[in-house]
Design a protein around this motif. Structure first.
Motif, PDB file in Angstrom:
ATOM      1  N   VAL A 102      -3.623 -29.422  -4.560  1.00  0.00           N
ATOM      2  CA  VAL A 102      -4.386 -28.181  -4.513  1.00  0.00           C
ATOM      3  C   VAL A 102      -4.028 -27.347  -5.735  1.00  0.00           C
ATOM      4  CG1 VAL A 102      -4.864 -26.089  -3.183  1.00  0.00           C
ATOM      5  CG2 VAL A 102      -4.363 -28.220  -1.997  1.00  0.00           C
ATOM      6  N   SER A 103      -5.040 -26.802  -6.393  1.00  0.00           N
ATOM      7  CA  SER A 103      -4.815 -25.962  -7.569  1.00  0.00           C
ATOM      8  C   SER A 103      -5.704 -24.739  -7.481  1.00  0.00           C
ATOM      9  CB  SER A 103      -5.117 -26.741  -8.854  1.00  0.00           C
ATOM     10  OG  SER A 103      -4.984 -25.901  -9.993  1.00  0.00           O
ATOM     11  N   ALA A 104      -5.102 -23.556  -7.532  1.00  0.00           N
ATOM     12  CA  ALA A 104      -5.869 -22.310  -7.434  1.00  0.00           C
ATOM     13  C   ALA A 104      -5.517 -21.377  -8.578  1.00  0.00           C
ATOM     14  CB  ALA A 104      -5.598 -21.621  -6.093  1.00  0.00           C
ATOM     15  N   GLY A 105      -6.463 -21.193  -9.484  1.00  0.00           N
ATOM     16  CA  GLY A 105      -6.331 -20.127 -10.469  1.00  0.00           C
ATOM     17  C   GLY A 105      -5.722 -20.454 -11.802  1.00  0.00           C
ATOM     18  N   THR A 106      -5.592 -21.741 -12.165  1.00  0.00           N
ATOM     19  CA  THR A 106      -4.970 -22.044 -13.460  1.00  0.00           C
ATOM     20  C   THR A 106      -5.756 -23.013 -14.344  1.00  0.00           C
ATOM     21  OG1 THR A 106      -3.636 -23.888 -12.594  1.00  0.00           O
ATOM     22  CG2 THR A 106      -2.658 -21.680 -12.507  1.00  0.00           C
ATOM     23  N   LEU A 107      -6.653 -23.795 -13.800  1.00  0.00           N
ATOM     24  CA  LEU A 107      -7.276 -24.855 -14.594  1.00  0.00           C
ATOM     25  C   LEU A 107      -8.210 -24.338 -15.680  1.00  0.00           C
ATOM     26  CD1 LEU A 107      -8.050 -27.662 -11.981  1.00  0.00           C
ATOM     27  CD2 LEU A 107      -6.140 -27.482 -13.580  1.00  0.00           C
ATOM     28  N   ASP A 108      -8.530 -23.058 -15.662  1.00  0.00           N
ATOM     29  CA  ASP A 108      -9.365 -22.496 -16.729  1.00  0.00           C
ATOM     30  C   ASP A 108      -8.555 -22.198 -17.986  1.00  0.00           C
ATOM     31  OD1 ASP A 108      -8.171 -20.453 -15.014  1.00  0.00           O
ATOM     32  OD2 ASP A 108      -9.156 -19.005 -16.331  1.00  0.00           O
ATOM     33  N   GLN A 109      -7.241 -22.435 -17.965  1.00  0.00           N
ATOM     34  CA  GLN A 109      -6.382 -22.157 -19.114  1.00  0.00           C
ATOM     35  C   GLN A 109      -5.656 -23.417 -19.597  1.00  0.00           C
ATOM     36  OE1 GLN A 109      -3.721 -19.097 -17.682  1.00  0.00           O
ATOM     37  NE2 GLN A 109      -5.216 -17.473 -17.975  1.00  0.00           N
ATOM     38  N   VAL A 110      -6.295 -24.555 -19.415  1.00  0.00           N
ATOM     39  CA  VAL A 110      -5.680 -25.835 -19.766  1.00  0.00           C
ATOM     40  C   VAL A 110      -6.302 -26.380 -21.052  1.00  0.00           C
ATOM     41  CG1 VAL A 110      -5.291 -28.214 -19.005  1.00  0.00           C
ATOM     42  CG2 VAL A 110      -5.170 -26.337 -17.361  1.00  0.00           C
ATOM     43  N   ASN A 111      -5.474 -26.796 -21.994  1.00  0.00           N
ATOM     44  CA  ASN A 111      -5.990 -27.312 -23.256  1.00  0.00           C
ATOM     45  C   ASN A 111      -6.809 -28.581 -23.075  1.00  0.00           C
ATOM     46  OD1 ASN A 111      -5.155 -25.712 -25.693  1.00  0.00           O
ATOM     47  ND2 ASN A 111      -3.160 -25.898 -24.708  1.00  0.00           N
ATOM     48  N   ASP A 112      -6.279 -29.527 -22.340  1.00  0.00           N
ATOM     49  CA  ASP A 112      -6.959 -30.809 -22.140  1.00  0.00           C
ATOM     50  C   ASP A 112      -7.347 -30.922 -20.672  1.00  0.00           C
ATOM     51  OD1 ASP A 112      -7.923 -33.368 -22.170  1.00  0.00           O
ATOM     52  OD2 ASP A 112      -6.011 -34.334 -22.614  1.00  0.00           O
ATOM     53  N   LEU A 113      -8.433 -30.276 -20.290  1.00  0.00           N
ATOM     54  CA  LEU A 113      -8.838 -30.305 -18.888  1.00  0.00           C
ATOM     55  C   LEU A 113      -9.263 -31.696 -18.432  1.00  0.00           C
ATOM     56  CD1 LEU A 113      -9.275 -28.868 -16.247  1.00  0.00           C
ATOM     57  CD2 LEU A 113     -11.492 -28.049 -17.087  1.00  0.00           C
ATOM     58  N   PRO A 114     -10.037 -32.449 -19.213  1.00  0.00           N
ATOM     59  CA  PRO A 114     -10.345 -33.829 -18.775  1.00  0.00           C
ATOM     60  C   PRO A 114      -9.083 -34.655 -18.566  1.00  0.00           C
ATOM     61  CG  PRO A 114     -11.819 -33.172 -20.548  1.00  0.00           C
ATOM     62  CD  PRO A 114     -10.776 -32.104 -20.443  1.00  0.00           C
ATOM     63  N   GLY A 115      -8.112 -34.511 -19.474  1.00  0.00           N
ATOM     64  CA  GLY A 115      -6.861 -35.238 -19.315  1.00  0.00           C
ATOM     65  C   GLY A 115      -6.094 -34.796 -18.085  1.00  0.00           C
ATOM     66  N   ALA A 116      -6.100 -33.490 -17.811  1.00  0.00           N
ATOM     67  CA  ALA A 116      -5.406 -32.974 -16.635  1.00  0.00           C
ATOM     68  C   ALA A 116      -6.018 -33.534 -15.352  1.00  0.00           C
ATOM     69  CB  ALA A 116      -5.471 -31.449 -16.622  1.00  0.00           C
ATOM     70  N   LEU A 117      -7.343 -33.578 -15.286  1.00  0.00           N
ATOM     71  CA  LEU A 117      -8.003 -34.104 -14.092  1.00  0.00           C
ATOM     72  C   LEU A 117      -7.700 -35.590 -13.904  1.00  0.00           C
ATOM     73  CD1 LEU A 117     -11.468 -32.309 -14.311  1.00  0.00           C
ATOM     74  CD2 LEU A 117      -9.553 -31.761 -12.794  1.00  0.00           C
ATOM     75  N   SER A 118      -7.611 -36.328 -15.000  1.00  0.00           N
ATOM     76  CA  SER A 118      -7.260 -37.746 -14.898  1.00  0.00           C
ATOM     77  C   SER A 118      -5.844 -37.925 -14.376  1.00  0.00           C
ATOM     78  CB  SER A 118      -7.409 -38.418 -16.264  1.00  0.00           C
ATOM     79  OG  SER A 118      -8.756 -38.458 -16.668  1.00  0.00           O
ATOM     80  N   LEU A 119      -4.908 -37.100 -14.854  1.00  0.00           N
ATOM     81  CA  LEU A 119      -3.526 -37.169 -14.370  1.00  0.00           C
ATOM     82  C   LEU A 119      -3.439 -36.793 -12.894  1.00  0.00           C
ATOM     83  CD1 LEU A 119      -1.590 -35.593 -17.388  1.00  0.00           C
ATOM     84  CD2 LEU A 119      -1.618 -37.994 -16.695  1.00  0.00           C
ATOM     85  N   ILE A 120      -4.214 -35.796 -12.494  1.00  0.00           N
ATOM     86  CA  ILE A 120      -4.235 -35.392 -11.088  1.00  0.00           C
ATOM     87  C   ILE A 120      -4.745 -36.529 -10.219  1.00  0.00           C
ATOM     88  CG2 ILE A 120      -5.413 -33.868  -9.442  1.00  0.00           C
ATOM     89  CD1 ILE A 120      -5.270 -31.695 -11.678  1.00  0.00           C
ATOM     90  N   ARG A 121      -5.818 -37.178 -10.647  1.00  0.00           N
ATOM     91  CA  ARG A 121      -6.358 -38.302  -9.876  1.00  0.00           C
ATOM     92  C   ARG A 121      -5.341 -39.429  -9.762  1.00  0.00           C
ATOM     93  NH1 ARG A 121      -7.388 -43.243 -11.693  1.00  0.00           N
ATOM     94  NH2 ARG A 121      -8.486 -42.430 -13.510  1.00  0.00           N
TER      95      ARG A 121
END
Length: 277
Positions: A102-121
């Protein structure tokens, strides 16, 4: 090839550390997000054991009956929660560590959002659930317009770029999530002054973190305050909006329902409609 660094990682950590002890004074937006996430989670009929609260702030997200690991980009929040300090696009967790992230309130400040979502998956176990909420593209429309008018001759980016709803859904699919869903809600807040709005943004560590952010002069701030007050309603308050984008996605699993193969229908749409007349 690494993506460009849009956000200043060091400034992000520093600002979160500065507001950690008083975050409760400006937690209304994250509370709105977590309420929406819990509503979506309550609609799921399965149970979760190991949970990652990614971007935990003050560890206000409670999920009774689960084992929660807390993580935050800020050291002070992570330490107070007994968790891990890390950026979302640099997760230190092994593959298959969690049933729910669960992530609330931080993903709009991530440099590599596609990479972050892949790591989360990857950090999810098969059929694990990912739920996220963050501010979207129509957030702070009044503030953007105010600064554009105040700095008309030499405008500068005062609010960082944000993901729109359509792009958010596409990012989930690109990251390999199954059954992806992206939807949004809008929170409207009325402010008596520009200073009060900026105070709230500072209190939630939501001011601009752009690497190439330009300094704001006193003259520009005064001009923006005047433009802001010109938008006041009959009660002397200016409406501002926060668009909250919600993401829901599942780690792929053989047991999940899959869409029917194209062309496999046994009845045409026209016949189906005729049968209902």
């Amino acid at each position: 090839m690494n993506p460009p660094e849009i956000f200043d990682r060091a400034a992000r950590r520093l600002r979160r550390d500065r507001i950690a002890s008083r975050f409760a004074e400006a937690d209304f937006l994250r509370s709105f997000m977590t309420e929406g996430l819990l509503e979506r989670l309550n609609a799921v009929t399965r149970e979760f054991g190991d949970v990652l609260d990614l971007g935990c702030f003050d560890a206000g997200l409670a999920l009774p009956g689960t084992r929660i690991v807390r993580a935050d980009p800020g050291f002070a929040f992570a330490r107070a929660a007994g968790g891990v300090q890390c950026d979302e696009d640099r997760l230190p967790f092994a593959d298959g560590s969690f049933d729910l992230i669960v992530s609330a309130g931080t993903l709009d400040q991530v440099n590599d959002l596609p990479g972050a979502l892949s790591l989360i998956r990857r950090a999810l176990r098969p059929d694990g659930l990912f739920l996220a909420a963050f501010t979207g593209g129509s957030t702070l429309a009044t503030l953007r317009a105010t600064f554009m008018a105040a700095e008309r001759e030499r405008p500068a980016a005062r609010v960082h770029p944000q993901v729109n709803l359509l792009s958010a859904g596409d990012l989930l699919m690109r990251a390999g999530f199954a059954l992806p869903v992206a939807d949004s809600e809008t929170l409207n807040v009325r402010y008596a002054s520009l200073g009060r709005l900026i105070e709230d943004l500072r209190g939630m560590a939501a001011t601009s973190l752009l690497v190439d952010r330009a300094p704001l002069s006193r003259a520009a701030l005064m001009a923006a305050a005047e433009r802001f007050s010109e938008r006041a309603d009959a009660d002397g308050r200016v409406p501002e909006q926060f668009e909250v984008i919600y993401l829901t996605g599942w780690a792929p699993s053989p047991d999940q329902p899959k869409p029917a193969r194209r062309g496999s229908a046994t009845v045409s749409l026209a016949e189906a409609l005729r049968s209902k007349r």
